[in-house]
Design a protein around this motif. Structure first.
Motif, PDB file in Angstrom:
ATOM      1  N   TYR A  50      -5.869  -8.096  10.937  1.00 13.85           N
ATOM      2  CA  TYR A  50      -4.550  -7.502  10.692  1.00 13.85           C
ATOM      3  C   TYR A  50      -4.146  -6.599  11.849  1.00 13.85           C
ATOM      4  O   TYR A  50      -3.040  -6.687  12.372  1.00 13.85           O
ATOM      5  CB  TYR A  50      -4.578  -6.715   9.375  1.00 13.85           C
ATOM      6  CG  TYR A  50      -3.272  -6.032   9.072  1.00 13.85           C
ATOM      7  CD1 TYR A  50      -2.241  -6.714   8.446  1.00 13.85           C
ATOM      8  CD2 TYR A  50      -3.056  -4.707   9.449  1.00 13.85           C
ATOM      9  CE1 TYR A  50      -1.038  -6.096   8.186  1.00 13.85           C
ATOM     10  CE2 TYR A  50      -1.851  -4.075   9.187  1.00 13.85           C
ATOM     11  CZ  TYR A  50      -0.850  -4.777   8.556  1.00 13.85           C
ATOM     12  OH  TYR A  50       0.356  -4.159   8.309  1.00 13.85           O
ATOM     13  N   ARG A  51      -5.062  -5.715  12.249  1.00 10.69           N
ATOM     14  CA  ARG A  51      -4.727  -4.760  13.319  1.00 10.69           C
ATOM     15  C   ARG A  51      -4.507  -5.455  14.649  1.00 10.69           C
ATOM     16  O   ARG A  51      -3.557  -5.153  15.363  1.00 10.69           O
ATOM     17  CB  ARG A  51      -5.867  -3.764  13.476  1.00 10.69           C
ATOM     18  CG  ARG A  51      -5.924  -2.784  12.352  1.00 10.69           C
ATOM     19  CD  ARG A  51      -7.038  -1.845  12.661  1.00 10.69           C
ATOM     20  NE  ARG A  51      -7.074  -0.738  11.748  1.00 10.69           N
ATOM     21  CZ  ARG A  51      -8.006   0.200  11.796  1.00 10.69           C
ATOM     22  NH1 ARG A  51      -8.943   0.146  12.715  1.00 10.69           N
ATOM     23  NH2 ARG A  51      -7.986   1.186  10.941  1.00 10.69           N
ATOM     24  N   THR A  52      -5.401  -6.387  14.981  1.00 11.73           N
ATOM     25  CA  THR A  52      -5.289  -7.065  16.267  1.00 11.73           C
ATOM     26  C   THR A  52      -3.964  -7.822  16.344  1.00 11.73           C
ATOM     27  O   THR A  52      -3.278  -7.796  17.363  1.00 11.73           O
ATOM     28  CB  THR A  52      -6.455  -8.054  16.444  1.00 11.73           C
ATOM     29  OG1 THR A  52      -7.666  -7.365  16.184  1.00 11.73           O
ATOM     30  CG2 THR A  52      -6.501  -8.600  17.856  1.00 11.73           C
ATOM     31  N   ALA A  53      -3.604  -8.469  15.258  1.00 11.31           N
ATOM     32  CA  ALA A  53      -2.382  -9.277  15.281  1.00 11.31           C
ATOM     33  C   ALA A  53      -1.141  -8.409  15.128  1.00 11.31           C
ATOM     34  O   ALA A  53      -0.233  -8.466  15.959  1.00 11.31           O
ATOM     35  CB  ALA A  53      -2.426 -10.324  14.173  1.00 11.31           C
ATOM     36  N   ASP A  57      -0.696  -4.902  14.667  1.00 10.57           N
ATOM     37  CA  ASP A  57      -0.508  -3.618  15.344  1.00 10.57           C
ATOM     38  C   ASP A  57      -0.495  -3.793  16.861  1.00 10.57           C
ATOM     39  O   ASP A  57       0.257  -3.140  17.562  1.00 10.57           O
ATOM     40  CB  ASP A  57      -1.634  -2.632  14.960  1.00 10.57           C
ATOM     41  CG  ASP A  57      -1.532  -2.196  13.501  1.00 10.57           C
ATOM     42  OD1 ASP A  57      -0.475  -2.472  12.891  1.00 10.57           O
ATOM     43  OD2 ASP A  57      -2.493  -1.603  12.991  1.00 10.57           O
ATOM     44  N   ARG A  58      -1.367  -4.695  17.362  1.00 10.88           N
ATOM     45  CA  ARG A  58      -1.491  -4.829  18.813  1.00 10.88           C
ATOM     46  C   ARG A  58      -0.849  -6.097  19.352  1.00 10.88           C
ATOM     47  O   ARG A  58      -0.767  -6.281  20.556  1.00 10.88           O
ATOM     48  CB  ARG A  58      -2.972  -4.799  19.205  1.00 10.88           C
ATOM     49  CG  ARG A  58      -3.650  -3.479  18.842  1.00 10.88           C
ATOM     50  CD  ARG A  58      -4.959  -3.285  19.575  1.00 10.88           C
ATOM     51  NE  ARG A  58      -6.076  -3.975  18.949  1.00 10.88           N
ATOM     52  CZ  ARG A  58      -6.801  -3.433  17.946  1.00 10.88           C
ATOM     53  NH1 ARG A  58      -6.527  -2.243  17.496  1.00 10.88           N
ATOM     54  NH2 ARG A  58      -7.803  -4.106  17.440  1.00 10.88           N
ATOM     55  N   GLY A  59      -0.420  -7.003  18.465  1.00 13.68           N
ATOM     56  CA  GLY A  59       0.288  -8.199  18.914  1.00 13.68           C
ATOM     57  C   GLY A  59      -0.571  -9.214  19.648  1.00 13.68           C
ATOM     58  O   GLY A  59      -0.060 -10.103  20.309  1.00 13.68           O
ATOM     59  N   ASP A  60      -1.900  -9.075  19.541  1.00 14.79           N
ATOM     60  CA  ASP A  60      -2.801 -10.014  20.213  1.00 14.79           C
ATOM     61  C   ASP A  60      -3.162 -11.149  19.257  1.00 14.79           C
ATOM     62  O   ASP A  60      -4.252 -11.199  18.694  1.00 14.79           O
ATOM     63  CB  ASP A  60      -4.056  -9.257  20.679  1.00 14.79           C
ATOM     64  CG  ASP A  60      -4.832 -10.037  21.734  1.00 14.79           C
ATOM     65  OD1 ASP A  60      -4.618 -11.260  21.835  1.00 14.79           O
ATOM     66  OD2 ASP A  60      -5.640  -9.415  22.439  1.00 14.79           O
ATOM     67  N   TYR A  61      -2.206 -12.083  19.068  1.00 11.47           N
ATOM     68  CA  TYR A  61      -2.381 -13.125  18.053  1.00 11.47           C
ATOM     69  C   TYR A  61      -3.522 -14.072  18.386  1.00 11.47           C
ATOM     70  O   TYR A  61      -4.185 -14.588  17.498  1.00 11.47           O
ATOM     71  CB  TYR A  61      -1.074 -13.897  17.863  1.00 11.47           C
ATOM     72  CG  TYR A  61       0.047 -13.046  17.342  1.00 11.47           C
ATOM     73  CD1 TYR A  61       0.164 -12.771  15.981  1.00 11.47           C
ATOM     74  CD2 TYR A  61       0.976 -12.483  18.202  1.00 11.47           C
ATOM     75  CE1 TYR A  61       1.174 -11.972  15.499  1.00 11.47           C
ATOM     76  CE2 TYR A  61       2.003 -11.678  17.722  1.00 11.47           C
ATOM     77  CZ  TYR A  61       2.097 -11.429  16.376  1.00 11.47           C
ATOM     78  OH  TYR A  61       3.095 -10.626  15.899  1.00 11.47           O
ATOM     79  N   GLY A  62      -3.748 -14.312  19.669  1.00 10.73           N
ATOM     80  CA  GLY A  62      -4.825 -15.228  20.066  1.00 10.73           C
ATOM     81  C   GLY A  62      -6.183 -14.684  19.664  1.00 10.73           C
ATOM     82  O   GLY A  62      -6.989 -15.368  19.016  1.00 10.73           O
TER      83      GLY A  62
END
Lengths: 291, 309
Positions: free
Chosen positions: B267-270, B272-277
């Motif tokens: 959840y946070r990576t995608a 909050d940080r927008g790093d979907y990969g």
């Protein structure tokens, strides 16, 4: 459902030893019920306290004086009616599309036997085995920009209704149920020259009322509780259901008002459960856990 | 009988394959269309895309680029990956220790009370209906260091106040208590239904053979519940492995990453940080772990289903 059966026979449970055992069991279950129900009672009475009283240590569960106005205050200040309406919009729409799409598909798989229906059934089973969390990110990006149509479903209830409508579990359960409707009934309809659509609406659906109700109640509970998808799809606070909105909104409120709001939010599912308990029990013992 | 039946169906299928009634087929697919369209768009396509994403640098506006195993390298190079997974392992073990046997015992108890037992089943089920965010508001107050009910209760027996959600040793059991409270009701009802299906005659025959109540539980009830117990164990593992809302809302993964979990990190990576990969690489790792359990579960449950119908 078969008659109930218990380990102790009737004679045994009426003997002195049996009565003692049953007494111990009853006391144990009452204690367990107190533990299970305590958070509800606690929420209710904490919602009646003053903001100073709630921080006071000790086992004083009851407030010195009951501040009923707390409940009135959070209801209006948090605009809880809005949240409830949103929750109902999300849930009722979701349940409707889920049941409609699932029963249409199940009817086709059960009666109309499309080419490749075994492949479709296998695909549905595979879908069941893959937890939703594994593809939540691509689901989100799909909702941000729908393929082909190139529109965004964010901040729209369609962004929840449509993903909710795709439900492999319901299709499989309904297909199993439709399979058990006697052939003769359909043959009679075929003699009358009824179209598949008419057969579906005038024969299959009415005969499946009980299962549709059970699945409807189960979906209602599941969708009412859903948190992650509404959190992602409904960014606009005015659209958010209780599950998403309340936790962030009460952050700046004193704890006693938080509890009052939490108790109000508990009421609809509790009322639904008590009035619909028959269907919940029927539903939980079905499908994956049926034996 | 069963063989004859299946032969008849295969014959029918063969006939159907030989001459396809196109008009009937079109109708059949029109009925399937809404569900298939929804499943394809919102389930199957995202599933495939999830794997693709894990090898890409994803840009929402378009123009994603393939980066090979880069996301996986970054995931495995991050110490948080191992922290999150060992946390989830601890959560799972704790939930089994604290909450797995209780529903079996409670269901047995309720079952002995016959009709009167029903009300207890309903009471145990009520917490299951409460949305997790609402329940967490309440539990945060119960666990509050000052004036929290649980600390007040412990003070009565002379135990000093604890920081339930801030102490690394206590935070996981504290969350598992919440999850157990919220989850056992459904499990109890499932066991109860299974107990009701055991014919009374079995117990009576055993009683005539001199089996005591305990022996009846040991030699009749537990073996007959065994497959159900196995299924619910798998289900619990699948469920607890996805723990998210509790750490997200109560501790934000703290104290010192002791409640960080794979789903919280996804959840946070995608989002909050927008790093979907990178988040998708995490998703794939989660999928690989869960797939073992969920495939077993689906196979067990639908095999049983066919046998009974």
């Amino acid at each position: 459902m078969s008659l109930s059966s218990s380990v102790m026979s009737k004679v045994e449970s009426r003997s002195r030893r049996g009565r003692v055992i049953r007494g111990i069991i009853t006391v144990g279950l009452i204690l367990l019920s107190i533990v299970m129900l305590f958070p509800f009672v606690f929420t209710f009475t904490a919602g009646l306290k003053t903001s100073a009283e709630i921080y006071k240590p000790g086992l004083n569960i009851l407030p010195a004086t009951a501040h009923w106005e707390n409940y009135q205050q959070v209801w209006t200040r948090l605009n809880m009616l809005r949240m409830f309406i949103n929750s109902f919009m999300v849930t009722l729409g979701g349940v409707f599309f889920q049941l409609l799409f699932s029963s249409l598909a199940a009817f086709s798989l059960s009666r109309l036997k499309p080419v490749g229906h075994t492949i479709i059934m296998t695909l549905l089973l595979v879908t069941l085995a893959i937890p939703g969390i594994a593809y939540i990110i691509p689901l989100y990006t799909t909702l941000v920009r729908l393929p082909v149509l190139n529109i965004s479903l964010l901040n729209s209830y369609w962004g929840l209704w449509l993903p909710y409508s795709a439900n492999a579990f319901n299709i499989l359960i309904l297909k199993n149920f439709f399979d058990q409707i006697p052939r003769d009934i359909y043959d009679a309809a075929a003699v009358d020259g009824a179209s598949p659509l008419r057969t579906f609406f005038t024969i299959t659906l009415p005969l499946s009322r009980s299962i549709l109700l059970i699945l409807g109640v189960l979906s209602f509970i599941a969708l009412w509780k859903d948190y992650l998808l509404p959190l992602l799809v409904l960014r606009d606070a005015d659209l958010q259901p209780v599950t998403v909105r309340l936790f962030t909104l009460v952050r700046d409120f004193p704890r006693n008002l938080q509890m009052a709001a939490a108790f109000i939010a508990m009421l609809p599912p509790l009322l639904a459960a008590v009035s619909l308990q028959r269907f919940i029990k029927g539903g939980l013992t079905m499908g994956g856990t049926k034996g | 009988m069963k063989i004859a039946l299946s032969r008849r169906t295969t014959l029918k299928q063969r006939q159907a394959r030989r001459r396809i009634n196109w008009r009937a087929q079109i109708t059949a697919f029109l009925f399937l269309l809404p569900a298939l369209l929804a499943l394809t768009t919102f389930t199957w396509y995202p599933m495939v895309k999830a794997v693709g994403y894990s090898f890409q640098k994803v840009k929402l506006a378009g123009g994603s680029t393939w980066v090979g195993l880069d996301n996986y390298r970054r995931m495995l190079g991050n110490p948080l990956f191992y922290t999150a997974w060992s946390n989830v392992l601890e959560f799972t073990i704790l939930s089994i220790v604290l909450g797995f046997v209780i529903p079996i015992i409670v269901a047995l108890m309720i079952n002995e009370l016959r009709r009167m037992g029903g009300i207890f089943g309903l009471i145990a089920y009520l917490p299951t209906l409460i949305p997790v965010t609402i329940a967490l508001l309440v539990w945060r107050q119960l666990y509050a260091p000052e004036g929290g009910f649980i600390n007040s209760l412990l003070a009565q027996v002379g135990i000093p106040a604890q920081l339930w959600l801030q102490n690394p040793l206590l935070v996981k059991p504290a969350m598992i208590v919440i999850m157990t409270w919220a989850g056992i009701g459904g499990t109890i009802l499932i066991y109860l239904a299974a107990l009701k299906e055991i014919p009374q005659e079995l117990y009576e025959a055993a009683q005539l053979d001199g089996f005591s109540v305990w022996q009846r539980i040991q030699y009749i009830v537990l073996p007959l519940l065994a497959s159900r117990i196995a299924m619910l164990l798998i289900l619990q593992i699948i469920f607890v492995s996805q723990v998210f809302a509790e750490p997200q809302l109560l501790t934000q993964g703290g104290p010192a990453n002791h409640t960080i979990t794979p789903v919280l990190e996804i959840y946070r990576t995608a989002f909050d940080r927008g790093d979907y990969g990178l988040a998708s690489a995490w998703s794939v790792s989660l999928l690989l772990v869960l797939a073992v359990f969920s495939i077993t579960y689906v196979r067990l449950s639908f095999r049983k289903d066919e046998a009974s119908s």
